[in-house]
Motif scaffolding. Structure first.
Motif, mmCIF file in Angstrom:
data_model
loop_
_atom_site.group_PDB
_atom_site.id
_atom_site.type_symbol
_atom_site.label_atom_id
_atom_site.label_comp_id
_atom_site.label_asym_id
_atom_site.label_seq_id
_atom_site.Cartn_x
_atom_site.Cartn_y
_atom_site.Cartn_z
ATOM 1 N N ILE A 52 -5.189 6.960 32.544
ATOM 2 C CA ILE A 52 -4.405 7.640 31.509
ATOM 3 C C ILE A 52 -3.286 6.770 30.700
ATOM 4 N N ASP A 53 -3.584 6.387 29.695
ATOM 5 C CA ASP A 53 -2.810 5.761 28.638
ATOM 6 C C ASP A 53 -1.872 6.597 28.058
ATOM 7 N N GLU A 54 -1.171 6.120 27.150
ATOM 8 C CA GLU A 54 -0.019 6.969 26.606
ATOM 9 C C GLU A 54 -0.610 8.172 25.620
ATOM 10 N N ASP A 55 -1.974 7.679 24.843
ATOM 11 C CA ASP A 55 -2.453 8.741 24.065
ATOM 12 C C ASP A 55 -3.995 8.757 24.101
ATOM 13 N N ARG A 56 -4.474 8.315 25.309
ATOM 14 C CA ARG A 56 -5.787 8.316 25.509
ATOM 15 C C ARG A 56 -6.354 8.242 27.194
ATOM 16 N N ILE A 57 -7.593 8.517 27.517
ATOM 17 C CA ILE A 57 -8.206 8.486 28.630
ATOM 18 C C ILE A 57 -9.068 7.499 28.683
ATOM 19 N N TRP A 58 -8.864 6.326 29.340
ATOM 20 C CA TRP A 58 -9.796 5.249 29.245
ATOM 21 C C TRP A 58 -10.678 5.312 30.543
ATOM 22 N N TYR A 59 -11.983 5.023 30.429
ATOM 23 C CA TYR A 59 -13.006 4.996 31.349
ATOM 24 C C TYR A 59 -13.182 3.638 31.895
ATOM 25 N N LYS A 60 -12.814 3.374 33.119
ATOM 26 C CA LYS A 60 -13.004 1.816 33.782
ATOM 27 C C LYS A 60 -14.563 1.854 34.193
ATOM 28 N N SER A 61 -14.832 3.050 34.839
ATOM 29 C CA SER A 61 -16.245 3.224 35.493
ATOM 30 C C SER A 61 -16.680 4.450 35.193
ATOM 31 N N LYS A 62 -18.261 4.484 34.897
ATOM 32 C CA LYS A 62 -18.720 5.853 34.523
ATOM 33 C C LYS A 62 -20.136 5.943 34.973
ATOM 34 N N MET A 63 -20.526 7.207 35.356
ATOM 35 C CA MET A 63 -22.075 7.407 35.727
ATOM 36 C C MET A 63 -22.374 9.003 34.966
ATOM 37 N N GLY A 64 -23.260 8.940 34.072
ATOM 38 C CA GLY A 64 -23.646 10.234 33.424
ATOM 39 C C GLY A 64 -23.012 10.589 32.300
ATOM 40 N N VAL A 65 -22.129 9.561 31.990
ATOM 41 C CA VAL A 65 -21.581 10.096 30.615
ATOM 42 C C VAL A 65 -21.442 8.539 29.871
ATOM 43 N N THR A 66 -21.317 8.594 28.485
ATOM 44 C CA THR A 66 -21.697 7.322 27.670
ATOM 45 C C THR A 66 -20.293 6.825 27.012
ATOM 46 N N TYR A 67 -19.374 8.028 26.821
ATOM 47 C CA TYR A 67 -18.078 7.409 26.010
ATOM 48 C C TYR A 67 -17.194 6.638 26.858
ATOM 49 N N LYS A 68 -16.483 5.672 26.222
ATOM 50 C CA LYS A 68 -15.548 4.780 26.785
ATOM 51 C C LYS A 68 -14.261 5.220 26.956
ATOM 52 N N GLU A 69 -13.719 6.016 25.882
ATOM 53 C CA GLU A 69 -12.339 7.009 25.939
ATOM 54 C C GLU A 69 -12.280 7.928 25.038
ATOM 55 N N THR A 70 -11.446 8.777 25.621
ATOM 56 C CA THR A 70 -11.254 10.101 24.782
ATOM 57 C C THR A 70 -9.851 10.433 24.571
ATOM 58 N N PRO A 71 -9.579 11.311 23.539
ATOM 59 C CA PRO A 71 -8.116 11.369 23.283
ATOM 60 C C PRO A 71 -7.512 12.135 24.464
ATOM 61 N N ARG A 72 -6.296 11.772 24.818
ATOM 62 C CA ARG A 72 -5.704 12.625 25.970
ATOM 63 C C ARG A 72 -5.443 13.912 25.792
ATOM 64 N N ASN A 73 -5.207 14.560 24.565
ATOM 65 C CA ASN A 73 -4.897 16.028 24.365
ATOM 66 C C ASN A 73 -6.377 16.591 24.227
ATOM 67 N N GLU A 74 -7.481 15.913 24.396
ATOM 68 C CA GLU A 74 -8.668 16.521 24.381
ATOM 69 C C GLU A 74 -9.725 15.967 25.399
ATOM 70 N N PRO A 75 -9.257 16.689 26.750
ATOM 71 C CA PRO A 75 -10.076 16.244 27.759
ATOM 72 C C PRO A 75 -11.317 16.663 27.996
ATOM 73 N N LYS A 76 -12.311 15.963 28.670
ATOM 74 C CA LYS A 76 -13.677 16.307 28.490
ATOM 75 C C LYS A 76 -13.916 17.267 29.518
ATOM 76 N N HIS A 77 -13.203 17.123 30.639
ATOM 77 C CA HIS A 77 -13.706 17.926 31.941
ATOM 78 C C HIS A 77 -13.810 19.368 31.663
ATOM 79 N N LYS A 78 -13.306 19.894 30.366
ATOM 80 C CA LYS A 78 -13.521 21.501 30.132
ATOM 81 C C LYS A 78 -14.747 21.809 29.686
#
Length: 501
Positions: A52-78
């Motif tokens: 969790i950076d200042e204004d983004r969520i950065w993906y170090k490793s991932k499986m089953g998703v393609t995005y590399k980062e998302t805005p911190r105020n728009e979490p994808k988990h919902k």
């Protein structure tokens, strides 16, 4: 679903994150393997390691998703019905990221699965700390420390299917764990004096993973030292280097023996409930059919008794009432017994001589046999005895012999032939008559149904053959009939698992 916690000490948290210099780094196989293992443990298709950076969520490793980062105020988990996030905590209370698993379907985790994910989050923290100069412990020791504490089975194979690692969940005995390193399942099976069939199956699974480059899963059954059957749900996934070359396979297994036993128990319960429901419907039908007549007779007789003032006539009517009540009682008892047979699972089986049990039946039917002038031929020499409940065998003989007498042909003397034979560990007893017979084309699907009557007779209730079939099947056997109208019938009863002589 677990929501992301509110982060505290933002300035200190970001400072710790930047010191680690993890943001915007390239993919690393160690982190990718943790994500794969997390997905396997949770049985989920989606897994990520995020920071969790200042204004983004950065993906170090991932499986089953393609995005590399998302805005911190728009979490994808919902977006997901199932989502679990294990915090990555450094310096005691600074949350810098999460190890997460998610699914498009609702899931739930066991205590062991939650523990496994927590251990993997500690593994991430240790990997991050290794970036600092003060951390110089070997990666191998670190991996072993984590994997040895995971309660599930974990094994690692090299590219030739030789064991690199096995945790205590896979092999409890330390001596055996040390022996297996550098060897394959065939060598281990020979060392433990075990059937190599499991080794052969595991080799096939390994080769499939190596060839396809994809995770596979299967169920595996084996016997423990006490002879109990254990069932495992296993997964194996490949690990490739930066050039895409296969370098190892990781196997993961959980003991699902209790679950399988529960499923089998549930299946038996459902089968029993279905049978009981069918019997209940049959019971209702036969009650309405077989008890209506006696009840009407009783009602009429009681009404006549009440209306007449003649003492002698009342006594006469009472004498007529007694056989109706007796018939009603016998019919009701037979119905109740037919319902209870399949529920009586602890009934005692004994070694019974067929001639002795048959003679008891013949003695009980002495007057009927004498009146019919029946000729009875018995040959039980090939298989003289069976292991069976005495009550059931007596009932089977009684129903088959009494039916032969009841439905004898008026055109000829009744003859009965009873015999036994051995068939592949089972014993078959046959009862053949020369009576009225049964039209098999007309009744082949309803021979043993409750309430089924094939010929007119004042004592026919349609319970005898139903009762016999119920008793035979309750002990795992089977019954069948061969018949031609007006040429008699031959009933065959198979008694299974007979090791008698």
């Amino acid at each position: 679903m677990i929501n992301l916690p509110i982060l505290k000490n933002e300035a200190e948290r970001l400072s710790a994150l930047y010191v680690l210099e993890i943001l915007d780094t390239n993919e690393e196989v160690e982190f990718d393997n943790i994500v794969k293992l997390a997905c396997i443990i949770a049985h989920s298709p989606i897994g990520t390691i995020t920071f969790i950076d200042e204004d983004r969520i950065w993906y170090k490793s991932k499986m089953g998703v393609t995005y590399k980062e998302t805005p911190r105020n728009e979490p994808k988990h919902k977006e997901f019905p199932f989502y679990v996030a294990i915090p990555i905590i450094v310096y005691g209370d600074l949350i810098i990221g999460h190890l997460s698993v998610a699914s498009y379907q609702p899931l739930s985790l066991t205590a062991e699965q939650n523990e496994g994910l927590a251990l993997l989050s500690q593994q991430i923290i240790a990997l991050l700390q290794m970036r600092l100069p003060i951390m110089n412990s070997s990666i191998k020791e670190f991996y072993e420390s984590i994997l040895n504490n995971i309660p599930s089975d974990i094994v690692v194979f090299d590219s030739d299917h030789k064991y690199l690692f096995a945790n205590p969940g896979a092999i409890k005995n330390e001596e055996f764990r040390k022996f297996i390193i550098g060897k394959d399942d065939f060598e281990y099976a020979a060392y433990r004096n075990r059937d190599p069939i499991i080794a052969l199956e595991r080799r096939e699974q390994f080769l499939e993973v190596k060839k396809r480059g994809k995770t596979i899963g299967w169920e595996e059954s084996q016997l423990d030292p006490d002879g109990n059957r254990l069932t495992y749900l296993r997964r194996m996934f490949p690990v490739h280097d930066e050039h895409g070359e296969f370098i190892m396979a990781i196997g993961f297994g959980i003991d699902i023996t209790d679950r399988k036993l529960l499923e089998e128990k549930q299946s038996r319960i459902m089968e029993q409930l279905s049978m009981q429901n069918t019997q209940l419907l049959d019971f209702c039908n036969i009650v309405s059919h077989n008890l209506r007549g006696p009840l009407i007779n009783m009602s009429m007789l009681v009404e006549f008794i009440q209306e007449t003032e003649d003492i002698e006539e009342q006594r006469l009517l009472v004498t007529k009432l007694e056989p109706v009540i007796e018939n009603l009682k016998n019919t009701f008892n037979e119905l109740v017994e037919s319902i209870q047979i399949r529920q009586n699972t602890d009934i005692q089986s004994d070694k019974l001589l067929l001639t002795v049990c048959l003679q008891e039946t013949l003695d009980g039917l002495h007057m009927e046999i004498k009146k019919a002038r029946a000729k009875i031929d018995v040959n039980f020499e090939e298989a003289p005895s069976v292991i069976y409940p005495h009550k059931y065998l007596s009932s089977i003989f009684y129903n088959l012999v009494s039916n032969a007498i009841k439905y004898q042909s008026p055109e000829r003397q009744l003859t009965l032939k009873l015999a036994s034979r051995k068939e592949q560990g089972n014993i078959v007893v046959t009862v053949q008559d020369n009576g009225l017979g049964i039209d098999m084309l007309k009744h082949k699907d309803s021979i043993f149904k409750i309430g089924k009557i094939f010929h007119r007779h004042p004592d026919a209730k349609g319970l005898g053959l139903f009762m016999t079939k119920t008793q035979v099947e309750a002990m795992g056997g089977r019954i069948w009939v061969e018949s031609i109208p007006d040429q008699g019938a031959k009933f065959s009863v198979e008694f299974v698992n007979q090791n008698v002589t």
